[in-house]
Motif scaffolding. Structure first.
Motif, PDB file in Angstrom:
ATOM      1  N   ILE A  29      -6.573  -2.149   2.546  1.00 24.66           N
ATOM      2  CA  ILE A  29      -7.488  -2.711   3.541  1.00 24.66           C
ATOM      3  C   ILE A  29      -6.738  -3.493   4.617  1.00 24.66           C
ATOM      4  N   SER A  30      -5.902  -4.437   4.196  1.00 16.13           N
ATOM      5  CA  SER A  30      -5.247  -5.314   5.170  1.00 16.13           C
ATOM      6  C   SER A  30      -4.264  -4.546   6.051  1.00 16.13           C
ATOM      7  N   THR A  31      -3.492  -3.636   5.455  1.00 18.70           N
ATOM      8  CA  THR A  31      -2.514  -2.896   6.245  1.00 18.70           C
ATOM      9  C   THR A  31      -3.205  -1.919   7.192  1.00 18.70           C
ATOM     10  N   ALA A  32      -4.209  -1.212   6.701  1.00 15.35           N
ATOM     11  CA  ALA A  32      -4.946  -0.285   7.565  1.00 15.35           C
ATOM     12  C   ALA A  32      -5.654  -1.038   8.684  1.00 15.35           C
ATOM     13  N   GLY A  52       2.944  -1.933  10.405  1.00 20.23           N
ATOM     14  CA  GLY A  52       2.570  -1.611   9.036  1.00 20.23           C
ATOM     15  C   GLY A  52       3.632  -2.019   8.032  1.00 20.23           C
ATOM     16  N   LEU A  53       4.907  -1.823   8.388  1.00 23.88           N
ATOM     17  CA  LEU A  53       5.992  -2.194   7.487  1.00 23.88           C
ATOM     18  C   LEU A  53       6.044  -3.711   7.299  1.00 23.88           C
ATOM     19  N   ALA A  54       5.894  -4.443   8.399  1.00 24.83           N
ATOM     20  CA  ALA A  54       5.883  -5.908   8.306  1.00 24.83           C
ATOM     21  C   ALA A  54       4.688  -6.387   7.495  1.00 24.83           C
ATOM     22  N   GLY A  55       3.549  -5.729   7.670  1.00 29.23           N
ATOM     23  CA  GLY A  55       2.359  -6.099   6.912  1.00 29.23           C
ATOM     24  C   GLY A  55       2.536  -5.842   5.427  1.00 29.23           C
ATOM     25  N   VAL A 158       2.104  -0.491  -3.226  1.00 25.50           N
ATOM     26  CA  VAL A 158       1.648   0.890  -3.400  1.00 25.50           C
ATOM     27  C   VAL A 158       0.452   1.163  -2.493  1.00 25.50           C
ATOM     28  N   GLY A 159      -0.491   0.223  -2.462  1.00 26.33           N
ATOM     29  CA  GLY A 159      -1.655   0.403  -1.601  1.00 26.33           C
ATOM     30  C   GLY A 159      -1.283   0.435  -0.134  1.00 26.33           C
ATOM     31  N   ALA A 160      -0.413  -0.484   0.297  1.00 25.69           N
ATOM     32  CA  ALA A 160      -0.024  -0.556   1.712  1.00 25.69           C
ATOM     33  C   ALA A 160       0.799   0.647   2.140  1.00 25.69           C
ATOM     34  N   ALA A 161       1.468   1.287   1.187  1.00 21.87           N
ATOM     35  CA  ALA A 161       2.291   2.455   1.522  1.00 21.87           C
ATOM     36  C   ALA A 161       1.445   3.609   2.046  1.00 21.87           C
ATOM     37  N   LEU A 162       0.181   3.686   1.622  1.00 21.46           N
ATOM     38  CA  LEU A 162      -0.688   4.774   2.072  1.00 21.46           C
ATOM     39  C   LEU A 162      -0.953   4.713   3.576  1.00 21.46           C
ATOM     40  N   PRO A 163      -1.525   3.621   4.099  1.00 18.22           N
ATOM     41  CA  PRO A 163      -1.745   3.570   5.548  1.00 18.22           C
ATOM     42  C   PRO A 163      -0.445   3.607   6.347  1.00 18.22           C
TER      43      PRO A 163
END
Length: 230
Positions: A29-32, A52-55, A158-163
């Protein structure tokens, strides 16, 4: 010799499941939302990937830190309660025996049986018996700060890697749409899976996470569109 049968219960996985699901949800959610907000401000594609990487890094560290501090506070409280209970056992064991027996009476045993049970349990492990039945502290519920922090950081990553992956692969013109679609689908699946593993109804879990995720990404997009460069 056959080993005693240990019946698995969903409650045994509540601690790590909560941290893992929270981390993965927040990662997606947060990264997307962050990338969608910046993309709506007409940023270049390379800047979106960097955002996205920084997030991902910042979010994983934030989740780990927050979880560690929170669970450590719980662990400190449990340790203090156990130390106090140990002191009470050493000071007046008879009183603690009566206290434990009274707990079993309130749970439905008659006084004679309650005393026998309390005596047997205290002879085996007095502090453990009081921790479990008086304080509500057990192996299942005990606080584990490092475990919770690691689970949160890993699941967030893992979740942030998707967006982040979608952003890197999607054309600049389709980043927002691609992110929104993949994030909502993956979050709905994750919400349903978490509900199923926890023994809850799948439908409400899916609807709940999808609604709030869509709202988050919509607000981020609006902020980016309003304050971004034309």
């Amino acid at each position: 010799m056959r080993k005693a049968h240990e019946e698995p219960h969903r409650i045994n996985s509540v601690g790590w499941l909560r941290a893992a699901v929270l981390g993965a949800n927040d990662g997606i959610i947060s990264t997307a939302s962050l990338i969608i907000g910046v993309a709506s401000a007409h940023a270049e594609h390379g800047h979106l990937v960097l955002t996205g990487l920084a997030g991902l890094v910042a979010g994983a560290m934030s989740m780990a830190t927050g979880e560690y501090v929170s669970v450590s506070s719980q662990a400190d409280t449990e340790k203090a309660a156990l130390a106090e209970e140990q002191a009470e056992l050493e000071a007046d064991g008879a009183r603690e025996l009566r206290e434990l027996a009274a707990i079993y009476v309130r749970r439905g045993l008659d006084m004679a049986l309650a005393k026998k049970v309390a005596q047997a349990l205290m002879a085996h492990d007095a502090l453990g018996a009081h921790a479990r039945d008086e304080l509500g502290i057990s192996e299942v519920t005990t606080a584990r700060p490092f475990q919770a922090a690691l689970a949160s950081a890993c699941s967030f990553s893992v979740g942030a890697a998707l967006p982040l992956t979608v952003t890197a692969l999607a054309p600049r013109q389709k980043v927002v749409l691609s992110l929104a679609a993949t994030a909502l689908v993956s979050l709905a699946i994750l919400g349903g899976l978490a509900a199923r593993v926890g023994g809850a109804k799948v439908g409400p879990g899916v609807v709940r996470v999808a609604f709030w995720s869509a709202l988050s990404m919509g607000l981020a997009s609006s902020v980016g569109a309003i304050f971004g460069a034309s």
